[in-house]
Design a protein around this motif. Sequence first.
Motif, short mmCIF file in Angstrom:
data_model
loop_
_atom_site.label_atom_id
_atom_site.label_comp_id
_atom_site.label_asym_id
_atom_site.label_seq_id
_atom_site.Cartn_x
_atom_site.Cartn_y
_atom_site.Cartn_z
N LEU A 17 38.93 56.87 28.87
CA LEU A 17 40.06 57.03 29.79
C LEU A 17 40.44 55.67 30.32
N LEU A 18 41.68 55.26 30.06
CA LEU A 18 42.21 53.98 30.51
C LEU A 18 43.18 54.24 31.66
N VAL A 19 42.93 53.60 32.80
CA VAL A 19 43.82 53.72 33.95
C VAL A 19 44.37 52.33 34.26
N GLU A 20 45.64 52.12 33.96
CA GLU A 20 46.29 50.80 34.05
C GLU A 20 47.76 51.02 34.38
N ASP A 21 48.26 50.39 35.44
CA ASP A 21 49.64 50.64 35.86
C ASP A 21 50.66 49.83 35.08
N ASP A 22 50.28 48.73 34.48
CA ASP A 22 51.21 47.92 33.70
C ASP A 22 51.41 48.59 32.34
N GLU A 23 52.63 49.04 32.08
CA GLU A 23 52.90 49.81 30.86
C GLU A 23 52.62 49.02 29.60
N ILE A 25 50.51 46.43 29.15
CA ILE A 25 49.07 46.28 28.98
C ILE A 25 48.44 47.61 28.58
N ARG A 26 48.86 48.68 29.24
CA ARG A 26 48.30 50.02 28.97
C ARG A 26 48.51 50.40 27.51
N ASN A 27 49.71 50.22 27.01
CA ASN A 27 50.00 50.59 25.63
C ASN A 27 49.29 49.68 24.64
N THR A 28 49.22 48.39 24.97
CA THR A 28 48.55 47.44 24.08
C THR A 28 47.06 47.75 23.97
N VAL A 29 46.42 47.97 25.12
CA VAL A 29 44.98 48.27 25.11
C VAL A 29 44.71 49.60 24.41
N ALA A 44 48.69 56.03 34.54
CA ALA A 44 49.38 54.88 35.12
C ALA A 44 49.04 54.65 36.59
N ASP A 45 48.31 55.56 37.22
CA ASP A 45 47.94 55.38 38.63
C ASP A 45 46.62 56.07 38.90
N GLY A 46 46.04 55.76 40.05
CA GLY A 46 44.71 56.25 40.35
C GLY A 46 44.60 57.76 40.48
N MET A 47 45.54 58.41 41.13
CA MET A 47 45.47 59.85 41.31
C MET A 47 45.62 60.58 39.97
N SER A 48 46.52 60.09 39.12
CA SER A 48 46.67 60.69 37.79
C SER A 48 45.40 60.49 36.98
N GLY A 49 44.79 59.31 37.14
CA GLY A 49 43.54 59.03 36.44
C GLY A 49 42.43 59.97 36.87
N LEU A 50 42.35 60.24 38.18
CA LEU A 50 41.32 61.14 38.69
C LEU A 50 41.52 62.55 38.16
N ASP A 108 29.82 49.78 36.20
CA ASP A 108 28.69 49.25 35.42
C ASP A 108 28.93 47.83 34.95
N ASP A 109 30.18 47.46 34.78
CA ASP A 109 30.49 46.14 34.25
C ASP A 109 31.94 45.82 34.58
N TYR A 110 32.36 44.60 34.31
CA TYR A 110 33.75 44.21 34.56
C TYR A 110 34.18 43.15 33.55
N VAL A 111 35.49 43.08 33.34
CA VAL A 111 36.07 42.02 32.52
C VAL A 111 37.28 41.48 33.28
N VAL A 112 37.63 40.24 32.99
CA VAL A 112 38.78 39.59 33.62
C VAL A 112 39.92 39.53 32.61
N LYS A 113 41.07 40.03 33.01
CA LYS A 113 42.26 39.98 32.15
C LYS A 113 42.93 38.61 32.27
N PRO A 114 43.51 38.11 31.16
CA PRO A 114 43.49 38.71 29.81
C PRO A 114 42.12 38.54 29.16
N VAL A 115 41.72 39.54 28.39
CA VAL A 115 40.41 39.54 27.76
C VAL A 115 40.58 39.61 26.25
N GLU A 116 39.77 38.87 25.54
CA GLU A 116 39.80 38.91 24.08
C GLU A 116 39.46 40.33 23.61
N SER A 117 40.17 40.80 22.59
CA SER A 117 39.95 42.16 22.11
C SER A 117 38.51 42.37 21.66
N ALA A 118 37.93 41.38 20.99
CA ALA A 118 36.55 41.52 20.51
C ALA A 118 35.58 41.65 21.68
#
Length: 248
Positions: A17-23, A25-29, A44-50, A108-118
């Motif tokens: 489940l990907l929750v990302e408001d930037d369309e 970035i969301r579609n690319t990921v 696209a938002d937290g409540m929809s994600g929940l 559990d973990d975090y990444v900083v955008k932009p992040v390499e796909s690999a």
Amino acid sequence: MASPPATPGSATEAHLLLVEDDEVIRNTVRMLLERYGFTVSAAADGMSGLEMFRERRPDLLLLDVMLPELDGIGLCRRIRELSLAPILMMSARGDALDVVSGLEAGADDYVVKPVESAVLVARIRSLLRRASFTPAHSRAGANGAGSGAGGGDTTMMTFGDLTIDTRGMEVHRAGQPLALTPTELRMLLEFAASPGVVLERRTLLSRVWDHAWHGDTRVVDLHVQRLRAKIGAERIETVRGFGYKLRR
């Protein structure tokens, strides 16, 4: 987001489940992860994600920190009230406050955008492996860790009122079950395999997170803090300048 490699690798049936408001970035990921064989739901938002989480119960969540209606930190807390599913936070800035807040909320973990796909895919696969982690039975009794139950059964380890069942993957304190996330459980097993032995932060990063060490150990420190809160602060000792150890 960097372009994906030409050969994505082996497919998996894991549902993300990907929750990302930037369309964009969301579609690319989402397209990237689907190329790697993941099934991806997106909000696209937290409540929809929940709501989507409650309906679909994904295997892993990727949460952006900055979300409308309910931000990623709040969403992470809400998810943790319902589930121990792995959570990977995504921060656009890598701000220390974002990182600490996300980990304290239960990520559990975090990444900083932009992040390499690999890198993103590697982190996701690491979290999924951790969630299905089952240690070798022989390792449970390594270095004489704990005391066996039932005639030397090394699948049971005891440290005072703390009992670890490595076969059933259950932990009890004073007879009460503890709800540990897969990351917390794997960290505890690493400590329990070598009681009294100092484990450096970069060693824990390698063994628990499958990360190459890049100097940032906040993820380790925050998980130690969370684990202490559940098993007892006195059980894990800080050895300044080196790391942590489980008291014998």
